[in-house]
Design an enzyme around this catalytic site. Structure first.
Site, PDB file in Angstrom:
ATOM      1  N   HIS A   1     -17.474 -82.237  16.187  1.00 31.49           N
ATOM      2  CA  HIS A   1     -16.476 -81.966  17.291  1.00 31.49           C
ATOM      3  C   HIS A   1     -16.516 -80.574  17.517  1.00 31.49           C
ATOM      4  O   HIS A   1     -16.501 -79.438  16.811  1.00 31.49           O
ATOM      5  CB  HIS A   1     -14.883 -82.256  16.484  1.00 31.49           C
ATOM      6  CG  HIS A   1     -14.173 -83.073  17.200  1.00 31.49           C
ATOM      7  ND1 HIS A   1     -14.658 -84.831  17.096  1.00 31.49           N
ATOM      8  CD2 HIS A   1     -13.119 -83.222  17.866  1.00 31.49           C
ATOM      9  CE1 HIS A   1     -13.833 -85.508  17.693  1.00 31.49           C
ATOM     10  NE2 HIS A   1     -12.775 -84.685  18.148  1.00 31.49           N
TER      11      HIS A   1
ATOM     12  N   GLU B   1     -13.948 -82.023  13.256  1.00 32.23           N
ATOM     13  CA  GLU B   1     -12.529 -82.290  13.954  1.00 32.23           C
ATOM     14  C   GLU B   1     -11.442 -81.783  13.156  1.00 32.23           C
ATOM     15  O   GLU B   1     -10.475 -81.215  13.897  1.00 32.23           O
ATOM     16  CB  GLU B   1     -12.381 -83.906  14.265  1.00 32.23           C
ATOM     17  CG  GLU B   1     -11.415 -84.095  14.923  1.00 32.23           C
ATOM     18  CD  GLU B   1     -11.336 -85.778  15.302  1.00 32.23           C
ATOM     19  OE1 GLU B   1     -10.761 -86.159  16.259  1.00 32.23           O
ATOM     20  OE2 GLU B   1     -11.931 -86.691  14.347  1.00 32.23           O
TER      21      GLU B   1
ATOM     22  N   ARG C   1     -18.543 -92.141  16.339  1.00 34.96           N
ATOM     23  CA  ARG C   1     -17.590 -93.355  16.190  1.00 34.96           C
ATOM     24  C   ARG C   1     -17.250 -94.195  17.553  1.00 34.96           C
ATOM     25  O   ARG C   1     -17.957 -94.076  18.399  1.00 34.96           O
ATOM     26  CB  ARG C   1     -16.204 -92.888  15.564  1.00 34.96           C
ATOM     27  CG  ARG C   1     -15.499 -92.076  16.536  1.00 34.96           C
ATOM     28  CD  ARG C   1     -14.188 -91.337  15.729  1.00 34.96           C
ATOM     29  NE  ARG C   1     -13.263 -90.854  16.780  1.00 34.96           N
ATOM     30  CZ  ARG C   1     -12.641 -89.444  16.185  1.00 34.96           C
ATOM     31  NH1 ARG C   1     -12.797 -89.217  14.854  1.00 34.96           N
ATOM     32  NH2 ARG C   1     -11.911 -89.014  17.048  1.00 34.96           N
ATOM     33  N   ASP C   2     -16.513 -95.022  17.437  1.00 33.31           N
ATOM     34  CA  ASP C   2     -16.103 -95.695  18.515  1.00 33.31           C
ATOM     35  C   ASP C   2     -15.269 -95.217  19.516  1.00 33.31           C
ATOM     36  O   ASP C   2     -14.164 -95.605  19.811  1.00 33.31           O
ATOM     37  CB  ASP C   2     -15.459 -97.255  18.193  1.00 33.31           C
ATOM     38  CG  ASP C   2     -14.288 -96.936  17.283  1.00 33.31           C
ATOM     39  OD1 ASP C   2     -14.101 -95.871  16.646  1.00 33.31           O
ATOM     40  OD2 ASP C   2     -13.479 -98.065  17.111  1.00 33.31           O
ATOM     41  N   GLU C   3     -15.832 -93.946  19.983  1.00 36.27           N
ATOM     42  CA  GLU C   3     -15.164 -93.322  21.006  1.00 36.27           C
ATOM     43  C   GLU C   3     -16.062 -92.377  21.889  1.00 36.27           C
ATOM     44  O   GLU C   3     -16.486 -92.978  23.032  1.00 36.27           O
ATOM     45  CB  GLU C   3     -14.162 -92.040  20.223  1.00 36.27           C
ATOM     46  CG  GLU C   3     -13.061 -91.669  21.090  1.00 36.27           C
ATOM     47  CD  GLU C   3     -12.072 -91.012  20.106  1.00 36.27           C
ATOM     48  OE1 GLU C   3     -11.114 -90.173  20.770  1.00 36.27           O
ATOM     49  OE2 GLU C   3     -11.911 -91.000  18.811  1.00 36.27           O
TER      50      GLU C   3
ATOM     51  N   TRP D   1      -4.506 -80.746  28.347  1.00 40.58           N
ATOM     52  CA  TRP D   1      -5.409 -81.780  28.520  1.00 40.58           C
ATOM     53  C   TRP D   1      -5.462 -81.636  30.125  1.00 40.58           C
ATOM     54  O   TRP D   1      -6.568 -81.904  30.908  1.00 40.58           O
ATOM     55  CB  TRP D   1      -5.118 -83.227  28.085  1.00 40.58           C
ATOM     56  CG  TRP D   1      -5.611 -83.234  26.809  1.00 40.58           C
ATOM     57  CD1 TRP D   1      -6.590 -84.037  26.184  1.00 40.58           C
ATOM     58  CD2 TRP D   1      -5.132 -82.549  25.570  1.00 40.58           C
ATOM     59  NE1 TRP D   1      -6.781 -83.953  24.984  1.00 40.58           N
ATOM     60  CE2 TRP D   1      -5.907 -83.014  24.290  1.00 40.58           C
ATOM     61  CE3 TRP D   1      -3.894 -81.855  25.365  1.00 40.58           C
ATOM     62  CZ2 TRP D   1      -5.583 -82.793  23.192  1.00 40.58           C
ATOM     63  CZ3 TRP D   1      -3.696 -81.237  24.168  1.00 40.58           C
ATOM     64  CH2 TRP D   1      -4.367 -81.918  22.940  1.00 40.58           C
TER      65      TRP D   1
ATOM     66  N   ASP E   1     -15.930 -85.966  22.786  1.00 41.98           N
ATOM     67  CA  ASP E   1     -15.225 -85.387  21.572  1.00 41.98           C
ATOM     68  C   ASP E   1     -16.137 -85.419  20.462  1.00 41.98           C
ATOM     69  O   ASP E   1     -15.968 -84.557  19.320  1.00 41.98           O
ATOM     70  CB  ASP E   1     -14.021 -86.028  21.434  1.00 41.98           C
ATOM     71  CG  ASP E   1     -14.073 -87.591  21.162  1.00 41.98           C
ATOM     72  OD1 ASP E   1     -14.948 -88.128  21.871  1.00 41.98           O
ATOM     73  OD2 ASP E   1     -13.245 -88.247  20.753  1.00 41.98           O
TER      74      ASP E   1
END
Length: 866
Positions: free
Chosen positions: A744, A723, A442-444, A510, A438
């Site tokens: 994104h 995003e 960042r922390d993802e 999803w 995605d």
């Protein structure tokens, strides 16, 4: 120019990559401009074990043809020569390709997994250095088979092995674990040799997930598995005889960055520990590796209002910095990375719990230094503690991503749209590091399934993602059928094995990745193995994963993400948009059911095809009862609702479709042509408008510049897709929402409209065997061009309007062994291979530009198209 064979490939492996399949199918791509050329037959010569087999096949097939010999054995090499003959009787020159099998089975491995001392599972782990001295009596064909529980970088006799970075990448390690095969024949010396490997925590043992995440998801110990063979005999393998130590690389984390102390020498070498073999099956992946693909120089040195030094590289990218010179002195240099500046300072708030910081203690060698086991999403780098003044030449940005082949291009007379297209491509590059993620900063940085479901058709045009997404879909299936109990996790690989109930929810879109994306890839690449490999996953999703009401539609009490990131949704509640989330889910359910019917038919499963086709009709009837009024209005009166209903052909008749199209036009004009859709509607809205006779409205939306719109970020200086439509507000503030990325790819799905409508290229038959050329000029565009390297060869469409805009000239290139249907005003013609030039009368659209619907007695002012 006569037809020749450009290259021969095996399955979806990049040329030269060892294959993990005993009987790999062959493909050959053509070049040449001979008119109407079609293949009649092909001849193969396969040389193995000193013997040559000759095969002649009367067939026009040139993509993924059956392997004509006995299966390859582990380690076996073969030479394959290909020549083809056209219906004109002309035969092409022979083209040669080499194929080599990797290790095909677990029994081929005698090596053991080795590691150093145990480290705390809940802390960042210090990378380890491992080595082995060994002897080679004489030269020969040498292969290094290698992987890690974590990440690795290997050297033999001081020379780097291969050009991969962040190897072996990220997979669902509990099910599949990639290894790499390197030809190291030139790196070995007769006599004594040394192999050294640096290994770090990576995705395997590092921290993953937001809000602090979790460490050691797959295991808490960094490990190495390596087997070095010469002429098929093992000369070195990881076992109890190896040694390990630590050194200047103190920590190297994906999110937080890397800490290096150049003054710290290697410690004492100690005997390794042997630990368990990888849980997942060892595979030689079809996905290309990650590599350094580009270098970018600094373009500006910024001194911030607070006195900080920030280096601007002019492009939001993913990778790291290289130190370009020796920097002497003492102290620590800290480099913090971010995508944007906010009011003159580094904009780090969107990083959340992610330091994105590399530190280097001076006193040792710095020239040429690059991080090993981290990556950052950034355009700007703040440099603290640097001796003297930072110069533009001191650092270079290294761009890193999965090194797949670029296949699609687009260009036009509209410079802002060209920049938008560039942003789409950069956004994709930055979010394909081993898996489709995605965001990269960042922390993802996770493989969200909904993002990929939306973007896969665009991705498949821009790059050859066949190998990458084939591997990723295998992970989707493994995670779905085991961890998800029929429901694909929202992120793949899943990082939530201990929280299945929370992070394997039954979400439309999803979850629909299981049904829709294999079919999208089949359409793009012409390989029905995408369908057969994923068929159990596809059927399980619809038969068991979808939580249904008595009507067969979605259970209305099942929470859905819906049109995620609708621009009118609150920043802290991205699912709370204008469109009923269950309506959105039900549209995708109907579409997925239809897709599965077509997939079943393609695979020869006629009973299943009939069942899913009948299911789709029942669901469509239930949809109309639930959501469509007697006067053909939808219960969610939103752009997204009408877009989905129109694109997926849910209207009962042409009259109803026309009513929906008119209503969609009204809603778009009422918004002043600004986007009012999120993840579900945005990829389809321009195509839905064009499909139903509203092309000028589609162009006007594309050319809108006010937020939210595709061109708003471009006018704000964006170099990747965002995003949120308003990730950066017009006043320079970063969006206050916690979830704000400036890289994104999902909204970059607009490129599909640029390819198929403005440029005019789209596939009719799977794999581009027969395709459509139908450019539709509009808006303020006066010329455009689009191209794609199809499995058969390059196809392109280029058009321009005359100065008086009364003539349309189109130049079409059709690759050998294919046909194209060319549709222009007053002309429709099927042509074979070669270059074709057409000129037709053109009548400018007098309605351009469409006007917004502005309420009276307001301060709202209409805008002009950019």
């Amino acid at each position: 120019m006569p037809v020749t064979l450009e290259r021969v490939t095996f399955e979806h492996y990049e040329p030269g990559q060892p294959v993990g399949i005993a009987c790999p199918r062959l493909s050959w791509r053509f070049s040449g401009s001979t008119k109407d050329w079609r293949q009649k037959s092909y001849d193969l010569r396969i040389t193995r074990d000193g013997k040559t087999e000759r095969v002649h096949v009367d067939s026009g097939e040139s993509v993924l043809v059956t392997w004509p010999s006995a299966g390859l054995r582990s380690r076996e090499q073969a030479t394959v020569e290909v020549s083809v003959t056209g219906v004109d009787g002309v035969t092409t020159p022979w083209v040669t390709a080499k194929v080599e099998a990797a290790l095909l089975g677990r029994d081929d491995w005698s090596a053991k997994v080795v590691t150093g001392a145990e480290q705390a599972a809940d802390e960042a782990k210090t990378p380890i250095f491992l080595r082995k001295h060994f002897s080679v009596p004489q030269g020969g064909s040498a292969r290094l088979y290698i992987t890690a529980l974590g990440l690795y970088e290997a050297e033999i006799n001081g020379h780097r092995v291969g050009d991969h970075v962040l190897a072996p990448g990220w997979q669902s390690y509990n099910y599949r674990h990639s290894f790499q095969t390197f030809d190291v024949s030139e790196l070995l010396n007769p006599g004594e040799n040394e192999i050294t490997v640096t290994a770090g925590e990576g995705w395997y043992a590092g921290r993953l997930g937001w809000a602090g995440g979790k460490r050691s998801i797959y295991g808490s110990r960094i490990g190495l598995l390596a087997q070095l063979e010469v002429d098929g005999a093992v000369v070195a393998q990881t076992d109890e005889t190896w040694e390990w130590t630590t050194g200047p690389l103190i920590t190297s984390e994906l999110y937080d960055g890397e800490h290096v102390d150049t003054t710290k020498p290697p410690g004492r070498w100690s005997a390794v520990n042997v630990i368990d073999f990888p849980k997942g099956a060892l595979i030689s992946p079809q996905a290309p590796p990650m590599r350094r693909t580009q270098e970018l120089p600094a373009v500006e040195i910024i001194t911030t209002p607070s006195g900080k030094t920030v280096v601007d590289f002019g492009q939001n990218l993913v990778g790291w910095l290289r130190w370009n010179k020796q920097v002497d002195g003492s102290g620590t240099v800290t480099i913090r990375h971010a995508e944007v500046m906010e009011h003159g300072e580094l904009g780090v708030r969107p990083l959340r719990v992610c330091k994105a910081t590399d530190t280097l203690v001076l006193g040792g060698e710095t020239k040429g230094h690059e991080p090993k086991f981290t990556f950052h999403g950034f355009r700007y780098a703040q440099i603290d503690g640097y001796p003297g003044k930072v110069q533009l030449v001191d650092f270079t940005a290294i761009v890193v991503h999965t090194d797949f082949e670029r296949t699609g291009t687009f260009d036009s007379s509209h410079e802002l749209v060209n920049k938008l297209y560039s942003n789409v491509c950069w956004g994709m590059r930055g979010n394909f590091l081993s898996v489709p993620t995605d965001c990269p900063q960042r922390d993802e940085r996770l493989g969200w399934t909904g993002d990929l479901e939306a973007f896969a058709p665009t991705a498949s045009f821009l790059y050859d993602v066949s190998g990458t997404l084939a591997e990723w879909l295998h992970d989707v299936a493994f995670e779905q059928l085991d961890f998800g109990k029929g429901v694909p996790p929202v992120v793949v690989p899943s990082i939530f094995a201990d929280r299945a109930a929370t992070f394997s929810p039954s979400f439309a879109i999803w979850g629909d990745v299981a049904a829709i994306t294999p079919y999208d890839l089949f359409r793009a690449f012409g390989d029905d193995k995408f369908l057969s490999d994923q068929y159990e996953s596809m059927t399980t999703w619809l038969d068991k994963g979808v939580r249904r009401a008595k009507t067969g539609l979605w259970d209305p009490e099942n929470f859905q993400l819906g049109d995620w990131l609708d621009p009118k949704a609150p920043p802290d509640s991205p699912a709370a948009g204008q469109t009923n989330t269950i309506l959105t889910a039900d549209v995708f359910l109907i579409h997925s059911t239809r897709v599965l019917a077509r997939a079943s038919e393609q695979l020869g499963k006629s009973d299943a095809a009939q069942r899913y086709s009948a299911d789709a009709e029942r669901l469509l009837d239930a949809f109309h009862r639930e959501y469509v009024t007697p006067n053909s209005r939808l219960m969610s009166d939103s752009q997204c609702a009408y877009v989905l209903a129109l694109w997926f052909d849910l209207a009962k008749d042409a009259e109803q479709a026309a009513i929906w199209a008119d209503r969609l036009e009204t809603l778009v004009r009422a918004e002043g042509f600004k986007v009012s859709t999120g993840f579900a509607g945005t990829p389809l809205i321009l195509g839905a408008l064009e499909k139903h006779g509203k092309l000028p409205v589609a162009y006007r939306m594309l050319q809108e510049g006010k937020c939210p719109s595709w061109l708003y970020p471009v006018t704000m200086g964006a170099t990747t897709m965002w995003e949120r439509w308003d990730s950066m507000l017009p006043n320079g503030d970063i969006n206050p929402g916690e979830m704000t990325s400036f890289n994104h790819y999902a909204f970059g799905s607009v490129a599909a409209f640029l390819h198929s409508v403005i440029g005019g290229l789209s596939a009719i038959e799977p794999g581009w065997k027969h395709f459509l050329v139908r450019p539709q000029p509009g808006g303020s565009f006066t010329h455009a061009s689009v191209s794609i390297k199809t499995p058969y060869g390059p196809a392109s469409s280029q058009w321009e309007l005359s100065e008086a805009q009364d003539k349309l000239k189109a130049v079409v290139v059709v690759p050998p062994n294919t046909t194209a249907q060319v549709v222009l005003p007053g002309l429709e013609q099927v042509v074979g291979s070669g270059e074709w030039v057409f000129e037709v009368d053109w009548h400018k659209d007098a309605s351009w530009p469409p006007k917004a619907l502005i309420p009276p007695f307001t301060q709202v002012v209409g805008t002009d198209p950019l």
